[in-house]
Design a protein around this motif. Structure first.
Motif, PDB file in Angstrom:
ATOM      1  N   LEU A  38       0.863  -1.180   0.000  1.00 26.87           N
ATOM      2  CA  LEU A  38       0.000   0.000   0.000  1.00 26.87           C
ATOM      3  C   LEU A  38       0.896   1.226   0.000  1.00 26.87           C
ATOM      4  O   LEU A  38       2.036   1.159   0.447  1.00 26.87           O
ATOM      5  N   GLU A  39       0.359   2.336  -0.428  1.00 29.54           N
ATOM      6  CA  GLU A  39       1.080   3.599  -0.334  1.00 29.54           C
ATOM      7  C   GLU A  39       0.620   4.346   0.918  1.00 29.54           C
ATOM      8  O   GLU A  39      -0.554   4.308   1.280  1.00 29.54           O
ATOM      9  N   CYS A  40       1.548   5.035   1.566  1.00 29.49           N
ATOM     10  CA  CYS A  40       1.218   5.957   2.642  1.00 29.49           C
ATOM     11  C   CYS A  40       1.054   7.337   2.015  1.00 29.49           C
ATOM     12  O   CYS A  40       1.671   7.644   0.991  1.00 29.49           O
ATOM     13  N   SER A  41       0.239   8.158   2.627  1.00 24.05           N
ATOM     14  CA  SER A  41       0.022   9.502   2.102  1.00 24.05           C
ATOM     15  C   SER A  41       1.302  10.328   2.068  1.00 24.05           C
ATOM     16  O   SER A  41       1.394  11.298   1.328  1.00 24.05           O
ATOM     17  N   CYS A  42       2.335   9.929   2.819  1.00 29.23           N
ATOM     18  CA  CYS A  42       3.603  10.649   2.806  1.00 29.23           C
ATOM     19  C   CYS A  42       4.478  10.244   1.628  1.00 29.23           C
ATOM     20  O   CYS A  42       5.526  10.835   1.400  1.00 29.23           O
ATOM     21  N   GLY A  43       4.059   9.211   0.881  1.00 26.39           N
ATOM     22  CA  GLY A  43       4.817   8.760  -0.272  1.00 26.39           C
ATOM     23  C   GLY A  43       5.603   7.483  -0.045  1.00 26.39           C
ATOM     24  O   GLY A  43       6.179   6.929  -0.983  1.00 26.39           O
ATOM     25  N   THR A  44       5.637   6.988   1.168  1.00 28.68           N
ATOM     26  CA  THR A  44       6.342   5.749   1.474  1.00 28.68           C
ATOM     27  C   THR A  44       5.514   4.552   1.018  1.00 28.68           C
ATOM     28  O   THR A  44       4.306   4.529   1.207  1.00 28.68           O
ATOM     29  N   THR A  45       6.172   3.559   0.434  1.00 27.25           N
ATOM     30  CA  THR A  45       5.506   2.315   0.086  1.00 27.25           C
ATOM     31  C   THR A  45       5.627   1.366   1.264  1.00 27.25           C
ATOM     32  O   THR A  45       6.726   1.101   1.745  1.00 27.25           O
ATOM     33  N   LEU A  46       4.491   0.883   1.741  1.00 27.40           N
ATOM     34  CA  LEU A  46       4.444  -0.032   2.875  1.00 27.40           C
ATOM     35  C   LEU A  46       4.151  -1.422   2.337  1.00 27.40           C
ATOM     36  O   LEU A  46       3.235  -1.592   1.535  1.00 27.40           O
ATOM     37  N   SER A  47       4.940  -2.407   2.757  1.00 23.90           N
ATOM     38  CA  SER A  47       4.787  -3.748   2.197  1.00 23.90           C
ATOM     39  C   SER A  47       5.067  -4.821   3.238  1.00 23.90           C
ATOM     40  O   SER A  47       5.634  -4.552   4.286  1.00 23.90           O
ATOM     41  N   ASN A  48       4.681  -6.047   2.885  1.00 22.20           N
ATOM     42  CA  ASN A  48       5.090  -7.180   3.695  1.00 22.20           C
ATOM     43  C   ASN A  48       6.508  -7.559   3.290  1.00 22.20           C
ATOM     44  O   ASN A  48       7.051  -7.017   2.333  1.00 22.20           O
ATOM     45  N   GLY A  49       7.095  -8.454   4.028  1.00 25.38           N
ATOM     46  CA  GLY A  49       8.452  -8.881   3.717  1.00 25.38           C
ATOM     47  C   GLY A  49       8.671 -10.298   4.167  1.00 25.38           C
ATOM     48  O   GLY A  49       7.732 -10.972   4.599  1.00 25.38           O
TER      49      GLY A  49
END
Length: 94
Positions: A38-49
């Motif tokens: 998913l994308e965060c509104s700050c521009g960071t991509t959040l993912s599983n790993g």
């Protein structure tokens, strides 16, 4: 001694700002390799790993954003658990 002391406006505003600038946007996506993100509104991509879930990454990201915002807004002289000497003036923190 009163335990009903209000939180300072600076800390309250910092917490609210971190919450309002770090929320997930868009749709949940999955890559062919199984990575969910998913994308965060700050521009960071959040993912599983390989050893964490997407939910864990989202929670950590929000907690870090809140911590950095509160640390920056905290009144000087408060005893700290973490030394903030690593923070450089003008460096974006949240």
């Amino acid at each position: 001694m009163s335990f009903d002391e209000p939180v300072s406006a600076g800390l309250r505003d910092a917490k609210a700002n971190a919450r309002s600038t770090h929320y997930t946007v868009g749709e949940l996506r999955q890559d062919p390799d199984g990575t969910v993100w998913l994308e965060c509104s700050c521009g960071t991509t959040l993912s599983n790993g390989p050893t964490w879930t997407l939910d864990e990454h989202v929670r950590l990201h929000r907690a870090e954003a809140k911590y950095l915002a509160l640390s920056q807004a905290a009144p000087p002289g408060i005893p700290r658990l973490i030394d903030l000497a690593w923070q450089q003036p003008g460096r974006p923190t949240a």
